[in-house]
Design a protein around this motif. Structure first.
Motif: not given
Length: 483
Positions: A61-80
């Motif tokens: 349920s909880a989300q965490r941040i990953d510092a020093d990592r930029a979104p990719t070109d196809d940023w919506w791919a994180v939703f799989g």
């Protein structure tokens, strides 16, 4: 040695071409040389939210941040979601706002090419003719031939104009990137809202079914004397109240469908986007987060403000060069007649401003003022961007809290429902208690769905706020090629 008209014109043009680079190298460029503003020195957006999002959370349920990592070109791919990826490519390839931004970039590039022509000799063909009368009669005169001129740009006014146009062309590229982010962010948002509406409507259908069963039981009990008309009225009121929840969700679903059609460059009646379910998306456990200094170097609206600042800096150089002398070389060759033969001439002209009523100095002061205004806009754009990311980090933190609370409520409602069902089977509780427990569970489920929707939406917004991509124009061309 005698030269023909055509060979002489070539010699004049060639001499000007050879002289231009040497003189340009020896010439100076007045006005300030642009340097990029310093990136923000801060290493944080909101320290409290960042600490909360790096602490251990509740799995799933909880989300965490990953510092020093930029979104990719196809940023919506994180939703799989392959379905979202396919829809995104359709929208990027067909969106008409991006078509307009594409054409604007091409127009800006042509403006740079047009400004660059001022650094080269200007070659024209001139012709004139007429009749002249004297006491001895009339004669026909004519002259035709090439003319070449060259501005030595001693103080870099033309080069500063090119620099300004190049900055404006860069601005249009960043404006395209901003539009690209807006389109892809809107597609993700509408797809999530469509999926959320469908999930909530399914839960609401179950809730209304429970309300109807409850109403029938109360009416049956009222016929046998174990319930009153007040009980029936309360059951009717509950059904009517829950029915009011359905039209807004249907409107949310239909609006999202229409918006997706428009984003893809289609009319709602001409193309229907795919239906989405929340199960089509996976909530990423880790979220990218770049430093504020990196945000200032990759977010399109900041880069757009920076390009505008660059153009304003070059405009100071243009206004400054107007205060200095201008040197121009011109040459011409013409064939005149009748009987006049070939005429040629070479001339240099030096002009220097003496008195223009204060116009030139006022223009320069105005250019400096415009630069200061652009610099303030740039700084405000950076600060506003930092604030937006900070807001989203807090939103994601509170989304985690809200989802955890809704999950606890759903678990409690599920436990109550199981106990009621077991009691009913054992004959210890009535059916009305079971139906009330079912209603409470469906209400808790709707609350949990809304909390999860907020997590999806804020996840997408964070990727957009961080810049979301690096080469959207190339991505769009590739998407079109794949169509």
């Amino acid at each position: 040695m005698k030269l023909s008209g055509s060979s002489l014109s070539r010699r004049v043009a060639r001499a000007a071409l050879f002289a231009a680079p040497a003189l340009l190298l020896s010439a100076c460029m007045v006005g300030p040389d642009f340097s990029r503003p310093a990136a923000p020195a801060s290493r944080h957006y909101d320290l409290q939210a960042e600490r909360a999002l790096t602490a251990p959370g509740v799995p799933g349920s909880a989300q965490r941040i990953d510092a020093d990592r930029a979104p990719t070109d196809d940023w919506w791919a994180v939703f799989g979601s392959p379905k979202l990826d396919q829809l995104m490519r359709q929208a990027v390839a067909g969106n008409l706002d991006l078509d307009a931004a594409d054409a604007t970039i091409a127009q800006a590039n042509e403006a740079v090419a047009a400004a660059g022509g001022a650094l080269l000799p200007q070659l024209d063909i001139a012709a004139q003719g007429g009749r002249q009368g004297t006491g001895h009669g009339t004669t026909t005169q004519y002259a035709v031939g090439p003319q070449v001129s060259f501005d030595f740009d001693l103080f870099g006014g033309n080069r500063r104009r090119i620099e300004a146009q190049a900055a404006l062309a860069e601005l249009q590229c960043h404006r395209f990137d901003a539009a690209y982010l807006t389109v892809t962010g809107d597609v993700a948002r509408q797809a999530i809202l469509l999926a959320s509406a469908r999930a909530q409507m399914d839960a609401l259908d179950e809730l209304l079914a429970d309300d109807r069963r409850n109403l029938e039981l109360v009416r049956s009990a009222e016929r046998y004397g174990s319930a009153t008309q007040v009980d029936v009225a309360l059951a009717l009121n509950q059904l009517a109240q829950d029915q009011t929840l359905l039209p807004p969700l249907a409107q949310q679903r239909d609006t999202a469908r229409h918006a997706l059609s428009v984003l893809a460059g289609k009319g709602p009646a001409d193309w229907t986007p795919p239906d989405f379910a929340l199960s089509d998306f996976a909530l990423p456990a880790e979220l990218p987060l770049t430093l504020p200094s990196e945000l200032a170097r990759q977010r399109p609206d900041i880069l757009e403000a920076e390009a505008e600042l660059h153009a304003a800096s070059a405009a100071i150089g243009v206004a400054t060069a107007d205060l200095y002398p201008h040197l121009q070389l011109s040459a011409s060759v013409s064939r005149a007649g009748p009987g006049a033969g070939t005429l040629w001439g070479v001339a240099g002209a030096l002009t220097a401003p003496l008195f223009h009523g204060g116009t030139l100095k006022a223009n320069r002061r105005g250019a400096v003022d415009a630069y200061q205004a652009s610099f303030a806009i740039y700084r405000q754009t950076v600060i506003r961007s930092l604030g937006q990311v900070a807001d989203l980090l807090q939103a994601i933190h509170h989304d985690n809290e809200e989802y955890a609370a809704q999950q606890r409520a759903l678990n409690a409602a599920g436990t109550s429902l199981r106990i009621s069902q077991a009691g009913y089977q054992a004959g210890e509780t009535g059916l009305l208690q079971v139906l009330d427990a079912q209603r409470a569970y469906q209400h808790a489920l709707i609350g949990q769905l809304r909390a999860k929707t907020a997590q999806y939406l804020d996840t997408a917004q964070l990727s957009v706020a961080l810049g979301g991509h690096s080469d959207s124009a190339l991505a769009r061309r590739m998407a079109r090629d794949n169509e």
